[in-house]
Each structure stands twice: as structure tokens, then as C-alpha cells.
Design an enzyme around this catalytic site. Structure first.
Site, PDB file in Angstrom:
ATOM      1  N   GLU A  57      68.361 -18.679  41.406  1.00  0.00           N
ATOM      2  CA  GLU A  57      67.421 -18.571  42.526  1.00  0.00           C
ATOM      3  C   GLU A  57      67.930 -17.498  43.476  1.00  0.00           C
ATOM      4  O   GLU A  57      69.142 -17.330  43.649  1.00  0.00           O
ATOM      5  CB  GLU A  57      67.367 -19.897  43.308  1.00  0.00           C
ATOM      6  CG  GLU A  57      66.433 -20.916  42.723  1.00  0.00           C
ATOM      7  CD  GLU A  57      66.341 -22.168  43.594  1.00  0.00           C
ATOM      8  OE1 GLU A  57      66.818 -22.147  44.742  1.00  0.00           O
ATOM      9  OE2 GLU A  57      65.804 -23.162  43.087  1.00  0.00           O
ATOM     10  N   LYS A 211      44.555  12.174  23.925  1.00  0.00           N
ATOM     11  CA  LYS A 211      45.124  11.366  22.837  1.00  0.00           C
ATOM     12  C   LYS A 211      43.991  10.595  22.186  1.00  0.00           C
ATOM     13  O   LYS A 211      43.218   9.938  22.872  1.00  0.00           O
ATOM     14  CB  LYS A 211      46.116  10.340  23.399  1.00  0.00           C
ATOM     15  CG  LYS A 211      47.446  10.895  23.772  1.00  0.00           C
ATOM     16  CD  LYS A 211      48.402   9.779  24.170  1.00  0.00           C
ATOM     17  CE  LYS A 211      48.139   9.259  25.565  1.00  0.00           C
ATOM     18  NZ  LYS A 211      49.148   8.329  26.074  1.00  0.00           N
TER      19      LYS A 211
END
Ligand code: R5P
Length: 331
Positions: A57, A211
Site C-alpha cells: 500500500e 499503415k
């Protein structure tokens, strides 16, 4: 991990500051950049603790009075993205509960930005969720750099300044190249606006790589739009992650007669085998910024160089604190 943070009533920074004392706080994602910003602002670092409990934590303790201060938290949400995001949120929470007057989340690399729309059915818009988390934690403003998509600013209902690394890149390009032989190239259709902006600043022509996967299962075809023959091509993009886009673009440009290929990319995410891929590629050099702290592998890569955006961010912080125009930094 112990992290230093900065605080000082502004004296060397603009005397016109309207917001009282300003403070710089950093998490663990990019303390080097925070230090460089602190040096630019001449704003000495003070202490805070941003560390982990045994179960990982995050624990934060701001070790100075921030009541009534204008606080800037420098934290890129880079790898490990979730830990660094959580640190940012908890630092903001700590500052809010400590009565900071205004909190600006300075997030040079805003992770999750590529998840900015539903890419398919039943998928999240994580960039919006992250924007909500930062806002609900208590940030009053956000400052970031070369957001993947400018419209992500609209995911925040608090003021958001999206800075551009272009001035830093342009200065470097001017110093290194004969501008008459430079062609700016966008490695995909989505990046055209960004690449065109840089091309305009150096008065260079622009090419675009389109592309395309003609059929499912077939490899991508890179169509170069524009004649790059004999040019020094400078690829411009916001993110280099796996490096695949850049390496393929460099191959396509050289196959079309480019003389050499360089790349100027704001955020060096460089995950997986990216560094090996780039080192082994035909790219002459990849230039990134320090929006993400460089790993040892990045520092040692022979064809990767880093430009600092610390002064740019420092200047933007200075202007924000003194309520001056930030956009005029980019005129
Ligand atoms: C995509 O839209 C981005 O602008 C970058 O082109 C992309 O994230 C680069 O990814 P990679 O380096 O993995 O090809």
C-alpha cells in the site's frame, strides 16, 4: 523509498506570484525531473515521505505546512503505471486534507491516454476514469505534456494545460540539421496534426506513413505518402512504446530512398524489448524527453538521446502560479 519535495515562498521565481507560497511535491515516478524543475525555479526541496507499507500500500506524509499554499505535484503515471497513479492520488489527498489552497497535478506523461475511446464493444474509456480519479482526489488543475489526443483535456472539468515539447525539439533540430534537407514524417495518420505543427515551425515539408493491413493475418504494409528521396527524415510522435511503429517506419522510409532517419518522440515509454529493437534498427537516433525517467538501459543505448523539458515545465509552473499566460510559451 524516501522522496524529497520542495517548498519556498517565491522570491527568485516571478515576484508577481499572486498565490502566496508555492510548493513542489514529487512522487517516485520521476524525481530527477522534479529536481531539475526545482533547480529551474530556485525552489529548494523540502521533505515528504512517499513509501510502501509491507503489503505495498502507498503511504504519504507531507512533512511541512502546506496550509494556504499553491502546490504543484510532479508525477508521471509511467511504469509501473498503477503504482505511480496511486501515489499521485494519495499525494493529492494528503495535500487536500492538509488545507493546500490550490493543487496542480503536473503529469508530464499521462498514462492511460491511449484508452481514450471505446475501442470495441464492452471496453472501458480508461483515460476518462483516470481523469475522474485525479479530479475527485482533489486536484484543482492539471498540467500535462503532449497528450496523446488533445481532446482528453475535455475529460477533466478542471482547468487543464497541455504543454508541447515542440519548442525544445525544434531548438535541437535547428542545431543539428541542415533544415533544407529535412522532411518531417508522421509515422501514422493519427499523428499528422502533431507532425505538421513541428514541420511548420522549421518550415520543412511533411510526409505521412499510412499503415495498412490489406487482409487479416497479413503483415502491415507501410505506404509512404510523399517523396522522401534524398531527405533526412525526422519522425515525430507522442509515444514510443514497443518501438515497432518507429522501426517499421524507418525501414519503409529508407526503402523509399530517404537518406537517413531520425525520430523525435516526447514520451519514451520503451517497454518490453523496445531498446534492443531500436538499437538494432536502422534509426540513426531516437530523441526523447525526460517526461519519463530514463532507465539505465535507456541511458546506455547508443542511439537514444534525452532532451529535458524541466525548464519548459518550470516556466509553465511559474506562469501558472503568477497567473500569467501559459499558451504564450508556445507562440
Ligand atoms: C499511437 O497512436 C501512438 O502515437 C504511437 O505511435 C504508438 O503508441 C507507438 O507504439 P509502439 O512504439 O508500440 O509502436
Amino acid at each position: 523509498m524516501l522522496t524529497s519535495v520542495g517548498t519556498k515562498t517565491r522570491d527568485k521565481v516571478s515576484a508577481s506570484a499572486k498565490n502566496g507560497s508555492i510548493k513542489l511535491v514529487t512522487g517516485n515516478s520521476n524525481p530527477e525531473l522534479a529536481q531539475a524543475i526545482s533547480a529551474h525555479l530556485d525552489l529548494p526541496m523540502t521533505k515528504a515521505v512517499v513509501r510502501r507499507f509491507a503489503d505495498m500500500e502507498v503511504f504519504v506524509e507531507i512533512q511541512e505546512n502546506v496550509r494556504g499554499s499553491d502546490v504543484f505535484v510532479v508525477q508521471s503515471t509511467s511504469y509501473p503505471a498503477n503504482d505511480h497513479l496511486m501515489e499521485l492520488l494519495i499525494i493529492i489527498d494528503a495535500l487536500r486534507r492538509a488545507s493546500a489552497r490550490r493543487i496542480t497535478a503536473v503529469v508530464p506523461y499521462f498514462g492511460y491516454a491511449r484508452q481514450d475511446r471505446k475501442a470495441g464493444p464492452r471496453t472501458p474509456i480508461s483515460a476518462k476514469l483516470v481523469a475522474n480519479l485525479i479530479t475527485h482526489a482533489g486536484a484543482d488543475r492539471v498540467m500535462t505534456l503532449d497528450l496523446h489526443a488533445g481532446q482528453i483535456q475535455g475529460f477533466f472539468d478542471i482547468p487543464t494545460d497541455n504543454l508541447y515539447a515542440a519548442p525544445v525539439m525544434v531548438r535541437d533540430i535547428r542545431e543539428r540539421f541542415d533544415l533544407g534537407s529535412v522532411m518531417v514524417v508522421s509515422p501514422d495518420v493519427g499523428g499528422v496534426v502533431r507532425a505538421r505543427g513541428l514541420a511548420k515551425r522549421i518550415n520543412a515539408p511533411l510526409s505521412i506513413i499510412d499503415k495498412r493491413r490489406e487482409r487479416a493475418g497479413e503483415s502491415e504494409v507501410m505506404n509512404v505518402i510523399g517523396d522522401v528521396t534524398g531527405y533526412t527524415c525526422v519522425l515525430v510522435d507522442d509515444i514510443v512504446d514497443s518501438g515497432g511503429t518507429l522501426v517499421n517506419a524507418a525501414d519503409a522510409l529508407l526503402a523509399k530512398g530517404a537518406k537517413e532517419v531520425y525520430a523525435y518522440i516526447t514520451h519514451g515509454v520503451l517497454s518490453g524489448g523496445a531498446i534492443a529493437r531500436i538499437t538494432a534498427s536502422k534509426l540513426k537516433e531516437l530523441v526523447i524527453t525526460d517526461s519519463i525517467q530514463a532507465t539505465e538501459a535507456v541511458r546506455n543505448a547508443p542511439n537514444i538521446r534525452t532532451l529535458s523539458i524541466a525548464n519548459l515545465i518550470g516556466e509553465a509552473i511559474d506562469r501558472t502560479a503568477s497567473e500569467e499566460s501559459v499558451s504564450s510559451l508556445f507562440d
